[in-house]
Motif scaffolding. Structure first.
Motif, PDB file in Angstrom:
ATOM      1  N   GLU A  94      -2.787   2.042   8.625  1.00  0.00           N
ATOM      2  CA  GLU A  94      -1.817   2.606   7.696  1.00  0.00           C
ATOM      3  C   GLU A  94      -2.549   3.383   6.600  1.00  0.00           C
ATOM      4  O   GLU A  94      -3.564   2.914   6.061  1.00  0.00           O
ATOM      5  N   VAL A 128      -1.486   6.297  10.538  1.00  0.00           N
ATOM      6  CA  VAL A 128      -0.056   6.615  10.406  1.00  0.00           C
ATOM      7  C   VAL A 128       0.334   6.578   8.934  1.00  0.00           C
ATOM      8  O   VAL A 128      -0.344   5.939   8.109  1.00  0.00           O
ATOM      9  N   ASP A 129       1.411   7.273   8.597  1.00  0.00           N
ATOM     10  CA  ASP A 129       1.859   7.387   7.217  1.00  0.00           C
ATOM     11  C   ASP A 129       2.105   6.014   6.600  1.00  0.00           C
ATOM     12  O   ASP A 129       2.443   5.062   7.292  1.00  0.00           O
ATOM     13  N   LYS A 132       4.498   3.038   7.809  1.00  0.00           N
ATOM     14  CA  LYS A 132       4.783   3.176   9.243  1.00  0.00           C
ATOM     15  C   LYS A 132       3.958   2.215  10.094  1.00  0.00           C
ATOM     16  O   LYS A 132       4.019   2.261  11.324  1.00  0.00           O
TER      17      LYS A 132
ATOM     18  N   SER B  56       5.055  10.874  16.591  1.00  0.00           N
ATOM     19  CA  SER B  56       6.399  10.905  16.028  1.00  0.00           C
ATOM     20  C   SER B  56       6.887  12.344  16.084  1.00  0.00           C
ATOM     21  O   SER B  56       6.219  13.228  15.575  1.00  0.00           O
ATOM     22  N   GLU B  94       8.721  -2.038  17.185  1.00  0.00           N
ATOM     23  CA  GLU B  94       9.408  -2.421  15.950  1.00  0.00           C
ATOM     24  C   GLU B  94      10.711  -3.139  16.303  1.00  0.00           C
ATOM     25  O   GLU B  94      11.447  -2.701  17.189  1.00  0.00           O
ATOM     26  N   ARG B 130      11.018  -5.193  11.350  1.00  0.00           N
ATOM     27  CA  ARG B 130      11.573  -3.889  11.026  1.00  0.00           C
ATOM     28  C   ARG B 130      10.836  -3.307   9.814  1.00  0.00           C
ATOM     29  O   ARG B 130      10.601  -4.012   8.834  1.00  0.00           O
ATOM     30  N   ASP B 134       6.362   2.201  13.410  1.00  0.00           N
ATOM     31  CA  ASP B 134       7.255   3.349  13.529  1.00  0.00           C
ATOM     32  C   ASP B 134       7.811   3.401  14.954  1.00  0.00           C
ATOM     33  O   ASP B 134       7.283   4.099  15.799  1.00  0.00           O
ATOM     34  N   ARG B 135       8.806   2.565  15.230  1.00  0.00           N
ATOM     35  CA  ARG B 135       9.490   2.475  16.512  1.00  0.00           C
ATOM     36  C   ARG B 135       8.604   1.860  17.586  1.00  0.00           C
ATOM     37  O   ARG B 135       8.729   0.705  17.909  1.00  0.00           O
ATOM     38  N   ARG B 180      10.085  17.405  15.325  1.00  0.00           N
ATOM     39  CA  ARG B 180      10.022  16.563  14.126  1.00  0.00           C
ATOM     40  C   ARG B 180      10.798  17.181  12.966  1.00  0.00           C
ATOM     41  O   ARG B 180      11.412  16.489  12.173  1.00  0.00           O
ATOM     42  N   ARG B 330      -0.201  13.079  13.371  1.00  0.00           N
ATOM     43  CA  ARG B 330       0.595  12.257  14.304  1.00  0.00           C
ATOM     44  C   ARG B 330       1.233  13.056  15.426  1.00  0.00           C
ATOM     45  O   ARG B 330       2.403  12.903  15.723  1.00  0.00           O
TER      46      ARG B 330
END
Lengths: 332, 332
Positions: A94, A128-129, A132, B56, B94, B130, B134-135, B180, B330
Motif C-alpha cells: 500500500e 496500490v493506492d 486499496k 484497476s 475483498e 471490505r 481493491d476487489r 478507468r 496500476r
C-alpha cells in the motif's frame, strides 16, 4: 521516514531502485529480470505450492508476515513429503507503507530462507493506492522435490493407523488475535511459526511409509482432521487429554469462548502412520526441535465414515465438524 | 447476487465449498490439497517467475485480470526462452466481491491456460475485510523449461545487433486508462493482452542465437530498451517512424500528453539478434498471429554506453530515459 510511493510499483526508475536497493540484496537473486533459472534439481518428483499472506497485524508476538510467508509455504511443501528448494515472492504494498517496515520484513524472509536452506529466486513488487490494500500482502510459491518411494496421501490411510500431533496447539492464532485486539497475556503467547522441513525430513528418514502429513493452519487441528476423515472416508478418533493446549492459549480460549482445536497453528503437524511404526516415529520426532512434544493423539477406524470423534477427558464423545467460516479471520 | 464473505477465506466449510465449486473445476487441480506434484519435466533447465496483478479496473476492453494474470506470467517465461508448463494462482479477494465476477475471471484464466497449453496446478484463496483490498488481486507463478542451447541474456548483446519489435505499442495501457476514466474511443482501443509463447517458440526454432527477448509491460518500450542498454553497457538507437503506434493510441496520447513509448503493453516483445539473422527472423515472426507486424526498429552500437537514442521522423535525435515513476499506475 521514507515511505512507499505509487511510483515504486510502476516500472520506472523508482521501482528499479527499490528492487536493487531493498529486495534483490535480501534474497538470492542474481538478476532483476523477470525469470530465474534453477540449478540442477535433485532426483525425484517436483512439488509446487502457493500461498498468499494477508495477516493483520503484520508484526505479532513471535514473528511477522515475512517469516510467516517463508515458513508457511515451506511447511506446505514439507508436509507433502517434499524437500523445499526454491521460493518466489510477490509483494503488494500500500502507498505510504514505511520502507523501514519493508526492510524488516525482507530481513525476516531472508534470515528464514537461509536457516531453512531455500533460495528466494524470483520476485515481483506492486504498489496500490492508499486504502486499496492493508499495508502489505505477500504471495510465495514454493518448489521442492519428493524423493522416490515417498507417497503422502489421505487415500493411504487405513483403519488401525495412529494419529500423531507434533506439538501444542493454538499459539499462532491466539498471539495474532491478542496483538490485533491489544490484549496481553503474562507470560505472552508467542506464535509457533516455525519451519517443519527438518522435522518432516527426519520423519521420512525413519520410515517412508507415512500415510499423510498436514499442517493445521487455518481452521486448526479440528478442520484438518475433518478434511482427512472426508478424504479417506474413514473415522478419526482423538483423545482430548492427549492434545497439549498451552496455559496461555487455554486461558484466552476460556475467556473468549473459543475452541483451541479450531485455532490456527503455523509450526505443528499432524501425521497418520501405520500402528506398528507410530511409537518409533514419535520417539524420533522428539529429537527434533519442532517435534519435542510429539504424541499419539488418536487412531483411525472404519466407521462412522468421514467422521472425527473427540473423546473428552470426562469420558464423553463429541463429533468434531468444520466450522462454517472461522473463529478468527486473517490470521495467516 | 451472491457475494464473497470473510468466511470464504477462513479454512472452514465455506472455503472448502468455494474451492470445490468454483476454483478447482476451473483449473487442472486433481486435489484441493496444498501441494501439487508435477508430471515428468521435459529435458532442459527449469525457469521460474512470479507476478502479482493489481490492475484497476479488473474488466477492460480486450480482456480482464484473469486473462492478464495468465498471459503476463506466461510471457515472462516465454521471453526468457522457456516453454511455459505450469502455473500457480493465489487470489486475494475483498469481502463483498460478486461470485459471478469471480466465475468470469476463473473462466478467462481457464480458457487462456487451455489455449496456451499450461496447467494451473496449485491455488490459494484469501479473503480480506471490505476496504482492505481493491476487489481482487491475483498472483501467478510460472514454471517452464529452457531447452539446451538457448541462452537469453542482455550480456549477449553485441554492437551491430538489430532490435526487433513484434507489434504496435500502447494498446494495453490506453485501453485500461480509458476504461478507468470513462473515456471511449471510436473505434475502441483494445488491450493487446495475448500469450507470446507460440511466437517465442517459433523464433527459437528459427535460430537459437537470439541475444535477448523482453516484453515491454510496465514502463513500456522505452523503459525496457533502457534496461537492456544499462545491462549490456551498450547504446541502442531506434527509429521513431519504425515503431507502429495505432491511431487510437496516438490520439489518446496527443490528447493527454502521454508518450506511447512509455505506455504498458501485454502482447508484444522486443528481441535483439545478430544483424545477419534479423531479416529471416522478422519474416518468420510475421507468420505468427502475435508477430504479424514485426519489424526492425533499430540497432546496437558501442557508444554512448548505457544509452537509448531515438531518431525522430524529422531527423532529430533524442535521449530516451526511464521515467522516475510512471505515467499510468496500476495498469497490470
Amino acid at each position: 521516514m521514507e515511505l512507499i510511493h505509487l511510483g515504486h510499483g510502476s516500472g520506472g526508475r523508482m521501482m528499479h531502485q527499490l528492487v536493487r536497493e531493498y529486495i534483490a540484496p535480501a534474497f538470492a537473486m542474481t538478476s532483476l529480470n523477470d525469470s530465474a533459472l534453477l540449478g540442477d534439481m535433485p532426483p525425484g518428483r517436483i512439488a509446487v505450492t502457493t500461498d498468499s499472506y494477508v495477516i493483520s497485524p503484520i508484526f505479532f508476538p513471535g514473528g511477522d508476515i515475512g517469516l510467516l510467508s517463508v515458513c508457511g509455504t515451506v511447511n506446505d511443501l514439507a508436509v507433502s513429503g517434499a524437500r523445499p528448494l526454491y521460493l518466489t515472492a510477490g509483494f503488494i504494498i500500500e502507498e505510504g507503507f514505511p520502507l523501514s517496515d519493508l526492510k524488516k520484513i525482507l530481513g525476516s524472509m531472508s534470515a528464514a530462507a537461509d536457516r531453512i536452506g531455500v533460495k528466494i529466486i524470483a520476485g515481483d513488487t506492486k504498489v496500490v493506492d492508499r486504502g486499496k490494500a492493508d499495508r502489505i500482502f505477500i504471495n510465495t510459491a514454493g518448489i521442492g522435490v519428493v524423493e522416490d518411494g515417498v507417497d503422502i496421501s489421505p487415500l493411504n490411510i487405513r483403519p488401525g493407523d495412529r494419529v500423531i500431533l507434533s506439538g501444542p496447539v493454538g499459539r499462532h492464532g491466539i498471539s495474532v488475535m491478542a496483538e490485533r485486539n491489544g490484549i496481553s497475556f503474562d507470560p505472552p503467547v508467542l506464535s509457533d511459526v516455525w519451519p517443519l522441513n527438518r522435522l518432516t525430513q527426519r520423519m521420512l528418514a525413519t520410515t517412508k511409509s507415512i500415510r499423510v502429513m498436514r499442517d493445521p493452519t487455518r481452521g486448526g487441528v479440528a478442520t484438518t482432521l475433518k478434511e482427512l476423515a472426508n478424504d479417506s472416508g474413514l473415522c478419526i478418533t482423538i483423545q482430548e487429554d492427549q492434545v497439549e493446549v498451552p496455559g496461555g492459549v487455554r486461558g484466552a480460549c476460556d475467556l473468549l469462548g473459543l475452541d483451541p482445536l479450531y485455532i490456527a497453528n503455523e509450526g505443528i503437524l499432524i501425521a497418520i502412520v501405520e500402528r506398528d511404526k507410530a511409537d518409533a516415529l514419535v520417539e524420533e520426532m522428539r529429537r527434533d526441535e519442532a517435534g519435542r512434544s510429539a504424541v499419539i493423539i488418536g487412531e483411525v477406524t472404519e466407521a462412522p465414515a468421514r467422521t472425527v470423534l473427540l473423546k473428552t477427558a470426562l469420558g464423553g464423545i463429541r463429533i468434531v465438524d468444520m466450522l462454517a467460516g472461522d473463529q478468527l479471520p486473517r490470521i495467516c
